[in-house]
Scaffold this active site. Sequence first.
Site, mmCIF file in Angstrom:
data_model
loop_
_atom_site.group_PDB
_atom_site.id
_atom_site.type_symbol
_atom_site.label_atom_id
_atom_site.label_comp_id
_atom_site.label_asym_id
_atom_site.label_seq_id
_atom_site.Cartn_x
_atom_site.Cartn_y
_atom_site.Cartn_z
ATOM 1 N N GLY A 9 0.867 -1.152 0.091
ATOM 2 C CA GLY A 9 0.084 -0.096 -0.059
ATOM 3 C C GLY A 9 1.058 1.324 -0.078
ATOM 4 O O GLY A 9 1.604 1.400 1.132
ATOM 5 N N ALA A 10 0.799 1.906 -1.311
ATOM 6 C CA ALA A 10 1.678 3.126 -1.123
ATOM 7 C C ALA A 10 0.723 4.509 -1.130
ATOM 8 O O ALA A 10 1.152 5.459 -1.706
ATOM 9 C CB ALA A 10 2.454 3.196 -2.537
ATOM 10 N N GLY A 11 -0.242 4.165 -0.197
ATOM 11 C CA GLY A 11 -0.975 5.463 -0.154
ATOM 12 C C GLY A 11 -0.433 6.539 1.102
ATOM 13 O O GLY A 11 0.917 6.330 1.032
ATOM 14 N N VAL A 13 -0.550 6.450 4.475
ATOM 15 C CA VAL A 13 0.241 5.828 5.394
ATOM 16 C C VAL A 13 1.390 5.230 4.925
ATOM 17 O O VAL A 13 2.655 5.148 5.480
ATOM 18 C CB VAL A 13 -0.820 4.661 6.180
ATOM 19 C CG1 VAL A 13 -0.132 4.129 7.503
ATOM 20 C CG2 VAL A 13 -1.685 5.446 6.845
ATOM 21 N N ASP A 33 2.025 -1.620 -4.536
ATOM 22 C CA ASP A 33 0.498 -1.150 -4.609
ATOM 23 C C ASP A 33 0.052 -1.644 -5.889
ATOM 24 O O ASP A 33 0.697 -1.931 -6.904
ATOM 25 C CB ASP A 33 0.511 0.475 -4.665
ATOM 26 C CG ASP A 33 -0.810 1.085 -4.188
ATOM 27 O OD1 ASP A 33 -0.925 1.682 -3.057
ATOM 28 O OD2 ASP A 33 -1.952 0.946 -4.895
ATOM 29 N N ARG A 82 -10.796 5.627 6.361
ATOM 30 C CA ARG A 82 -12.181 6.326 6.617
ATOM 31 C C ARG A 82 -12.575 7.513 6.037
ATOM 32 O O ARG A 82 -11.727 8.310 6.044
ATOM 33 C CB ARG A 82 -12.302 6.371 8.235
ATOM 34 C CG ARG A 82 -12.892 5.180 8.853
ATOM 35 C CD ARG A 82 -12.995 5.099 10.507
ATOM 36 N NE ARG A 82 -12.168 6.146 11.109
ATOM 37 C CZ ARG A 82 -12.122 6.751 12.188
ATOM 38 N NH1 ARG A 82 -13.151 6.677 12.807
ATOM 39 N NH2 ARG A 82 -11.063 7.045 13.036
ATOM 40 N N ASN A 95 -12.129 -4.104 3.118
ATOM 41 C CA ASN A 95 -10.764 -4.242 3.612
ATOM 42 C C ASN A 95 -10.368 -5.640 3.650
ATOM 43 O O ASN A 95 -9.177 -6.135 3.362
ATOM 44 C CB ASN A 95 -10.301 -3.287 4.815
ATOM 45 C CG ASN A 95 -10.007 -2.155 4.241
ATOM 46 O OD1 ASN A 95 -10.059 -1.842 3.024
ATOM 47 N ND2 ASN A 95 -9.884 -1.110 5.281
ATOM 48 N N ARG A 151 -0.703 9.764 20.708
ATOM 49 C CA ARG A 151 -1.808 10.723 21.066
ATOM 50 C C ARG A 151 -2.133 11.158 22.331
ATOM 51 O O ARG A 151 -2.190 12.284 22.652
ATOM 52 C CB ARG A 151 -2.997 10.238 20.240
ATOM 53 C CG ARG A 151 -3.187 10.206 18.816
ATOM 54 C CD ARG A 151 -4.454 9.981 18.245
ATOM 55 N NE ARG A 151 -4.308 9.925 16.761
ATOM 56 C CZ ARG A 151 -4.857 9.297 15.833
ATOM 57 N NH1 ARG A 151 -5.599 8.236 16.140
ATOM 58 N NH2 ARG A 151 -4.678 9.368 14.714
ATOM 59 N N HIS A 175 -8.775 -0.905 18.890
ATOM 60 C CA HIS A 175 -8.329 0.462 18.023
ATOM 61 C C HIS A 175 -9.608 0.901 17.746
ATOM 62 O O HIS A 175 -10.199 0.659 16.568
ATOM 63 C CB HIS A 175 -7.471 0.029 16.900
ATOM 64 C CG HIS A 175 -6.786 1.603 16.439
ATOM 65 N ND1 HIS A 175 -6.559 2.546 16.983
ATOM 66 C CD2 HIS A 175 -6.757 1.821 15.015
ATOM 67 C CE1 HIS A 175 -6.298 3.419 16.217
ATOM 68 N NE2 HIS A 175 -6.376 3.244 14.834
HETATM 69 P P1 NAD Z 1 -4.946 5.452 1.220
HETATM 70 O O1 NAD Z 1 -6.144 5.323 0.447
HETATM 71 O O2 NAD Z 1 -4.107 6.703 1.081
HETATM 72 O O3 NAD Z 1 -3.690 4.519 0.849
HETATM 73 C C1 NAD Z 1 -4.331 2.918 0.482
HETATM 74 C C2 NAD Z 1 -3.365 2.419 -0.539
HETATM 75 O O4 NAD Z 1 -3.782 0.792 -0.536
HETATM 76 C C3 NAD Z 1 -4.088 3.011 -1.980
HETATM 77 O O5 NAD Z 1 -2.919 3.467 -2.659
HETATM 78 C C4 NAD Z 1 -4.488 1.853 -2.542
HETATM 79 O O6 NAD Z 1 -4.161 1.757 -4.135
HETATM 80 C C5 NAD Z 1 -3.759 0.446 -2.024
HETATM 81 N N1 NAD Z 1 -4.231 -0.710 -2.148
HETATM 82 C C6 NAD Z 1 -5.572 -1.076 -2.363
HETATM 83 N N2 NAD Z 1 -5.773 -2.555 -2.354
HETATM 84 C C7 NAD Z 1 -4.766 -2.874 -2.533
HETATM 85 C C8 NAD Z 1 -3.842 -4.296 -2.745
HETATM 86 N N3 NAD Z 1 -4.528 -5.239 -3.073
HETATM 87 N N4 NAD Z 1 -2.609 -4.430 -2.667
HETATM 88 C C9 NAD Z 1 -1.984 -3.397 -2.568
HETATM 89 N N5 NAD Z 1 -2.324 -1.981 -2.454
HETATM 90 C C10 NAD Z 1 -3.474 -1.875 -2.370
HETATM 91 O O7 NAD Z 1 -5.272 5.247 2.673
HETATM 92 P P2 NAD Z 1 -4.336 5.471 4.021
HETATM 93 O O8 NAD Z 1 -4.473 6.723 4.614
HETATM 94 O O9 NAD Z 1 -2.826 5.179 3.430
HETATM 95 O O10 NAD Z 1 -4.768 4.244 4.904
HETATM 96 C C11 NAD Z 1 -4.382 2.823 4.789
HETATM 97 C C12 NAD Z 1 -5.194 1.938 5.749
HETATM 98 O O11 NAD Z 1 -4.315 2.079 6.878
HETATM 99 C C13 NAD Z 1 -6.783 2.231 5.793
HETATM 100 O O12 NAD Z 1 -7.194 0.927 6.393
HETATM 101 C C14 NAD Z 1 -6.778 2.852 7.201
HETATM 102 O O13 NAD Z 1 -7.907 2.778 7.973
HETATM 103 C C15 NAD Z 1 -5.717 2.416 7.987
HETATM 104 N N6 NAD Z 1 -5.089 3.172 8.841
HETATM 105 C C16 NAD Z 1 -4.814 2.623 10.396
HETATM 106 C C17 NAD Z 1 -4.115 3.163 11.403
HETATM 107 C C18 NAD Z 1 -3.903 2.390 12.480
HETATM 108 O O14 NAD Z 1 -3.244 2.955 13.477
HETATM 109 N N7 NAD Z 1 -3.970 1.102 12.568
HETATM 110 C C19 NAD Z 1 -3.857 4.525 11.245
HETATM 111 C C20 NAD Z 1 -4.402 5.249 9.972
HETATM 112 C C21 NAD Z 1 -4.721 4.472 9.276
#
Ligand code: NAD
Length: 308
Positions: A9-11, A13, A33, A82, A95, A151, A175
Site C-alpha cells: 500500500g503506497a497511499g 500511511v 501497490d 475512513r 478491507n 496521541r 483500536h
Molecule cells: P490510502 O487510500 O491513502 O492508501 C491505501 C492504498 O492501498 C492505496 O494506494 C491503494 O491503491 C492501496 N491498495 C488497495 N488495495 C491494494 C492491494 N490489494 N494491494 C496493494 N495495495 C492496495 O489510505 P491510507 O490513509 O494510507 O490508509 C490505509 C489503511 O490504514 C486504511 O485501512 C486506514 O484505515 C488504516 N489506518 C490505520 C491506522 C492504525 O493506526 N492502525 C492509522 C491510520 C490509518
Amino acid sequence: MRKKITVVGAGHVGEITAHLLAEANLGDIVLIDVVEDMPKGKGLDITQSGPVRGFDVLVHGTNDWKDTADSDLIVITAGMARKPGMSREDLFTANQKIMDGVLDGCMPHNKNPMLLVVTNPLDIMTYHAFKRTGLPWQRVFGQAGILDSTRFRAFIAMELGISMRDTQAMVMGGHGDTMVPLPRYTTVSGIPVTELIPQERLDQIVARTRDGGGEIVKLLKTGSAYFAPAASTVEMADAVLNDCKRVLPSSVYLQGQYGIKDIYIGVPVTLGANGVEKIWELKLAQDDLALLQKSAATYKEHLKILGY
Ligand code: NAD
C-alpha cells in the site's frame, strides 16, 4: 546484510512509513501497490532524498509481488481509509477483500515472514491475517496502541506545556471507540499524571484520545491520519528489525490473558527479533479490566461479520 522490508500500500500511511523507514536506515524497502507505476514513482522520489537526508537504503517501488520475496518484515497498509461519518467497522468487508489480495500476493514468495498490520479495522484485520496465513501468532501483530498512546502523550504534553519526550502512556484495548487509555500507567518522567492534571481535565483528555482518529478525519474531510500512524508503525518495525525488546502496546493474539481468548487486541508486549516475545499481563484495576473485556467482546462480535 541489510534487512528487507516490504510496505504494502503506497497511499498516505504507506508512503510516509516507507519514507520514515528509509530515514531510519532500517533496511531496503519494497513499496508495492495495485495502482500502476505510482509506487515506482514514490520509491524513486524517496530514494532520491537519500543523498541529502543521509540514508543509504533503497526504496524500490513495484506492482510485482515477486519483488516482495524473502522480506524480513511485511507492513500491510493497503486498504480503504475512513471517510467522514464512516466508522472503522464500516470498512470490514472492503478491507477483508483487499487483505486477501495482499496475502495471496505476498505469501507465495515469503516462507515465514513477520506481518505488521496497519489496515483498519485493525484488530479484526490482524486476526484475519493470522487465520488466513497460518503463521505463528508471534509473527503476526498489529499497530494501534502506539498511535493511541502517542496521541495521549501529545495531549498531556500540550496540556502541561512540557516536552513530548518526557511523557509515557499506556493505551490498551481495541483500536476504536472501546480503547482503554490508562491514566494509572501514564507518567511524566515517572510522575503519575494523576498527580499533575485534575481528574476532570484528565477525563477530557482521555475522551479526546479515544476520538483522536475521528477528530482528524473530520478535519481532513477526505481521509484519515497518516503522519502519527506511520511514525508509530516504524517504532514497531525498529523494535523487531533491531531486536530492541521494546515494551509497546500492540494488537496481539490472546489465549486467555486478561480472561480474553481467541481474539486480537491491544496489550503491552515485548517486541524483538522473534516478533511478539512476551505478553505482559498487568494486574489491572477492576474497572479497567472490565473496559478491556468489554472492548474484546465488541471485537468478538465484529469477527462474526467476517465469518469467524
Ligand atoms: P490510502 O487510500 O491513502 O492508501 C491505501 C492504498 O492501498 C492505496 O494506494 C491503494 O491503491 C492501496 N491498495 C488497495 N488495495 C491494494 C492491494 N490489494 N494491494 C496493494 N495495495 C492496495 O489510505 P491510507 O490513509 O494510507 O490508509 C490505509 C489503511 O490504514 C486504511 O485501512 C486506514 O484505515 C488504516 N489506518 C490505520 C491506522 C492504525 O493506526 N492502525 C492509522 C491510520 C490509518
